[in-house]
Write an enzyme that holds these catalytic residues in place. Structure first.
Site, PDB file in Angstrom:
ATOM      1  CG  HIS A 283       0.137   6.105  -0.730  1.00 13.71           C
ATOM      2  ND1 HIS A 283      -0.938   6.747  -1.315  1.00 13.71           N
ATOM      3  CD2 HIS A 283      -0.359   5.470   0.375  1.00 13.71           C
ATOM      4  CE1 HIS A 283      -2.021   6.519  -0.609  1.00 13.71           C
ATOM      5  NE2 HIS A 283      -1.712   5.745   0.412  1.00 13.71           N
TER       6      HIS A 283
ATOM      7  CG  HIS B 275      -1.880   1.127   1.276  1.00 14.28           C
ATOM      8  ND1 HIS B 275      -3.181   1.014   0.845  1.00 14.28           N
ATOM      9  CD2 HIS B 275      -1.737   2.414   1.711  1.00 14.28           C
ATOM     10  CE1 HIS B 275      -3.796   2.179   1.008  1.00 14.28           C
ATOM     11  NE2 HIS B 275      -2.939   3.041   1.535  1.00 14.28           N
ATOM     12  CD  GLU B 276       1.734   3.344   3.709  1.00 13.79           C
ATOM     13  OE1 GLU B 276       1.869   4.437   3.129  1.00 13.79           O
ATOM     14  OE2 GLU B 276       0.752   3.084   4.434  1.00 13.79           O
TER      15      GLU B 276
ATOM     16  CD  GLU C 123      -5.170   6.414   1.423  1.00  9.56           C
ATOM     17  OE1 GLU C 123      -5.327   5.200   1.629  1.00  9.56           O
ATOM     18  OE2 GLU C 123      -4.089   6.996   1.586  1.00  9.56           O
TER      19      GLU C 123
END
Length: 811
Positions: free
Chosen positions: A487, A483-484, A506
């Site tokens: 980003h 997930h990070e 998101e």
């Protein structure tokens, strides 16, 4: 007089007048003192006039700059996005007798209690308009307004960049032949030439930024500090074009400053880190916080030799000894980024070394087929301001795994070595396989202290991970890391013009989290990948359903007028995946066929073209619809979105995922446990029958769903709960599973497991706030005593915003 904001309700004011002047580069020169819990030093700002005052000669500049200017103009015209519109909110209305000269008689009106709640990914920060972005009329001096809070500003001065040796090369340009030789104009022209150097001269540019930052001062400037701003003026200067374009600010932070967290790590050693919340970085250095204010930076940070300095920087800094016991660390960034993305962490971190070099797989499971890879290598034209772009670098395009390091307190090093070190190259490779070139050249991963208030946070070149992701195997750690990493593309390289629309970033990061993790596991079949993603989708759907049912209606409406449910029903599926991505082909195919996502949806092309762009929802949808060549106009798409029926589609989608194989397996196990519980209740204290059935081994997400289903049961007997813990070894599972286990323990007042709740509240502070409320709601004396005990033990080190929320629950 500035407004007194309610930190739990009001928007964070963006004071900087970015349409008048933009900071193009920051040079920070700082000392970190753990005894006084203060960071102090200098910051030099290199400025250019903003879009409203850009000289006519700049109209012929390259298209990327024109696009950036136009973006500024669009943003400046958005009158509807002003969070605090009252004229009294504008600190530029302060009388000049409130100004301090060179720090003498400084008026410090910092509000120590003005904390702003800001959970993961800067939610709650929603202004996209500068409330002090006003014209100067008549004979008033021009004011440079910076975002600033909880800082002691000691001195502000103009920097004599013309005194730098060798700087004369920036005065020989043909552009300067008609410019007055008046010294102030010459200095501003030097700065202009410096900040507009071509990207292939970035090393030279950084060198002269350093030299200019160390040049002597040539006049102190008037300044005033307010609760949320620093205002600077030069007597007699009426316009931004004539205002000094290189200024140096001497300042120091305050121990209570809300941009920095002074605490201890898990080994009891002192440390400090920034989290970008609750007020971004304005309590770390005076800056321009609006996302439109893209800048580069470089920083020299000095501290005791026992500490390691990590930062958002393109280089893996090596410390230089200045004197005995003092080391200096230097980082720089050449990709323009919002100031809110700047991150620093200083502590006695240990680098986790690999005992062996893992081989990154290059087989077909981990590589793009040629037909899919080819599209990525052709020349793409980026639409951003000029800088050394990795998307245009042939070497970067071939870099599947960027250099990475892992740092942690010494007591967590073994745990990091067991899982995290092996996961990072797999997750980075999966991201590359899906999206192509990594936007950033390297990556540090830091396990932050236990008071960190979320599971993870991505910043340029560095990811903060909570210790809560480490126990319980690879699943939670891997998915959060994915997930990070996502980003880096969506959230950092491509941000949001308005912080209320972080859901765009998101949504993409959540979508890509599943895609990356499926690829990182390497051995999943198509059906296994599909089943896992449907299970995850159901869990997110249930969370969304609960949020909608328990949130006030006014909190479910964004500025666009779309409700949260409408967004998730029409724009996102409940797994957080932008639904507009599924309009090309069958949604299930697009969701699960990770190998074709990059080609079908042209995400790499989108990333490359939109790098450094700050889209809003309407821009985002228009770009995607256009790039996908859909035969649907934006107007008709939005119209269908706004007029849709909400409840029925949302509920129907949740029912669809319940038919998934992994979900059905969980349902079967739930039935077994309910029957077991019924038999135990009927048998009373008699010995439990041995023919209760065999329970299957479940995946972590299946365990989460199992416990959520069992939370819906009115009564579970102690022996049932004991059997649950023993069967699945719940105390050894990841934090998501243990959180649901603790909920069951609290709901059914299972005293033998109160120790599990206490441990969770102390060690998993990123997730435990909700449990405090549950302990208090039952009005059980033992549970309330447990809540008070845990809070008393953790309060001193707890995140300020989290501590305030818990205190409101308990007292």
């Amino acid at each position: 007089m500035e407004p007194q904001l309610d930190p739990m309700k009001d928007d964070l004011p963006l004071m900087a007048n970015t349409s008048h002047m933009l900071v193009k580069h920051y040079v920070l020169d700082l000392d970190v003192d753990f005894k006084s819990q203060v960071i102090e030093g200098f910051i030099v700002l290199f400025l250019e006039t903003g879009s409203r005052y850009r000289r006519a000669s700049s109209t012929g500049e390259e298209g990327c700059q024109s696009q950036f200017d136009e973006t500024c103009k669009i943003r400046a015209s958005e009158q509807g996005h002003v969070p605090v519109s009252n004229a009294s909110a504008c600190s530029s209305k302060m009388e000049y007798n409130d100004f301090a000269v060179c720090g003498k008689g400084e008026k410090d009106t910092s509000d120590k209690n003005g904390n702003h709640s800001n959970e993961e990914q800067a939610s709650g920060i929603s202004s996209s308009k500068n409330c002090c972005d006003i014209e100067n009329h008549g004979n008033e001096d021009f004011l440079l307004v910076l975002d600033c809070c909880d800082l002691s500003v000691l001195k502000v001065e103009e920097v004599d960049v013309a005194a730098v040796s060798g700087i004369e090369k920036f005065t020989r340009s043909a552009k300067l032949t008609d410019v007055s030789k008046e010294l102030a104009n010459l200095r501003n022209q030097i700065v202009h030439e410096l900040v507009t150097l071509p990207s292939d001269r970035w090393k030279e540019q950084l060198y002269y930024y350093t030299c200019c930052s160390q040049a002597p001062g040539c006049g102190e400037l008037l300044f005033a500090t307010g609760t949320w701003s620093l205002e600077i003026r030069k007597s007699g200067i009426r316009t931004p074009a004539d205002f000094p374009h290189a200024i140096r600010i001497q300042y120091k932070t305050k121990p209570e400053g809300r941009s920095v967290t002074w605490t201890t790590d898990q080994s009891g050693r002192p440390c400090v880190y920034t989290m970008g919340s609750p007020i971004n970085n304005r309590a770390l250095f005076p800056c321009q916080e609006p996302p439109i204010a893209l800048s580069t930076w470089q920083a020299s940070v000095r501290t005791a030799a026992s500490f390691v300095v990590l930062m958002s920087g393109e280089n893996s800094a090596e410390p230089v000894q200045l004197q005995e016991g003092i080391m200096s660390w230097y980082y720089y960034v050449t990709m323009p980024m919002p100031a809110s993305t700047f991150t620093i962490a200083v502590g006695c971190w240990q680098e986790v070394k690999q005992s062996f070099t893992p081989a990154v797989q290059t087989n077909n499971e981990f590589s793009l087929p040629c037909s899919q890879a080819d599209f990525r290598w052709h020349e793409e034209s980026c639409g951003h301001v000029e800088y050394p772009c990795r998307f245009q670098s042939p070497a970067a395009r071939l870099q599947r795994v960027i250099p990475y390091r892992v740092f942690a307190p010494w007591c967590l090093m073994k745990c990091c070595e067991e899982h995290l070190l092996q996961l990072i190259p797999q997750c980075l490779s999966a991201a590359y396989t899906t999206l192509g070139t990594h936007p950033f050249s390297r990556l540090d991963v830091l396990i932050v202290p236990s008071n960190f208030s979320s599971l993870g946070m991505a910043s340029p070149h560095i990811i903060f991970l909570s210790q809560s992701v480490l126990p319980g195997g690879r699943h939670l750690c891997g998915t959060r890391l994915c997930h990070e990493i996502a980003h880096a593309w969506f959230g950092l390289a491509i941000g949001a013009r308005d912080w209320t629309e972080e859901w765009i970033s998101e949504g993409f990061a959540t979508f890509l989290e599943d895609v990356f993790w499926a690829r990182a596991q390497q051995q999943l079949s198509h059906d296994e990948e599909k089943a896992q993603q449907e299970l995850k989708a159901l869990l997110r759907w249930r969370r969304l359903r609960d949020e909608v049912q328990n949130s006030e209606e006014e909190l479910q409406v964004l500025r666009s007028g779309l409700t949260v449910e409408s967004i998730f029903t029409n724009w996102l599926d409940s797994s957080g995946i932008p639904k507009v991505l599924f309009l090309i082909e069958d949604p299930i195919d697009c969701r699960t066929a990770a190998s074709s996502i990059a080609q079908k949806l042209k995400l790499h092309s989108y990333c490359c073209k939109m790098l450094n762009w700050l889209p809003e929802m309407k821009d985002f949808s228009g770009i995607l619809l256009l790039s996908m060549s859909l035969k649907m106009s934006l107007a008709s798409f939005l119209q269908s979105t706004l007029k849709s029926q909400i409840r029925k589609p949302l509920l129907e989608e949740g029912e669809t995922w319940k038919e998934s194989r992994l979900v059905q397996q969980v349902s079967g196990e739930v039935t077994k446990w309910i029957r077991t519980n019924q038999r135990i209740r009927k048998s009373g204290k008699k010995k439990r029958r041995q023919d209760e059935g065999t329970f299957q081994k479940l995946l972590p997400d299946q365990l989460v769903l199992l416990l959520e289903y069992l939370l819906e049961e009115k009564t579970l007997c102690p022996r049932t709960l004991q059997g649950l813990e023993k069967t699945y070894q719940l105390r050894d599972q990841d934090a998501e599973v243990r959180h649901r286990w603790c909920e069951l323990v609290v709901k059914h007042k299972y005293v033998p497991a109160y120790g599990d709740v206490e441990k969770f509240l102390r060690e998993d502070q990123a997730m435990g706030v909700y449990l405090y409320g549950e302990l208090m709601v039952n009005e059980d004396a033992k549970q309330q005593e447990l809540a008070y005990k845990c809070f008393a033990a953790a309060r001193e080190q707890m995140d300020v915003s989290s501590a305030k929320v818990v205190a409101e629950m308990l007292f």
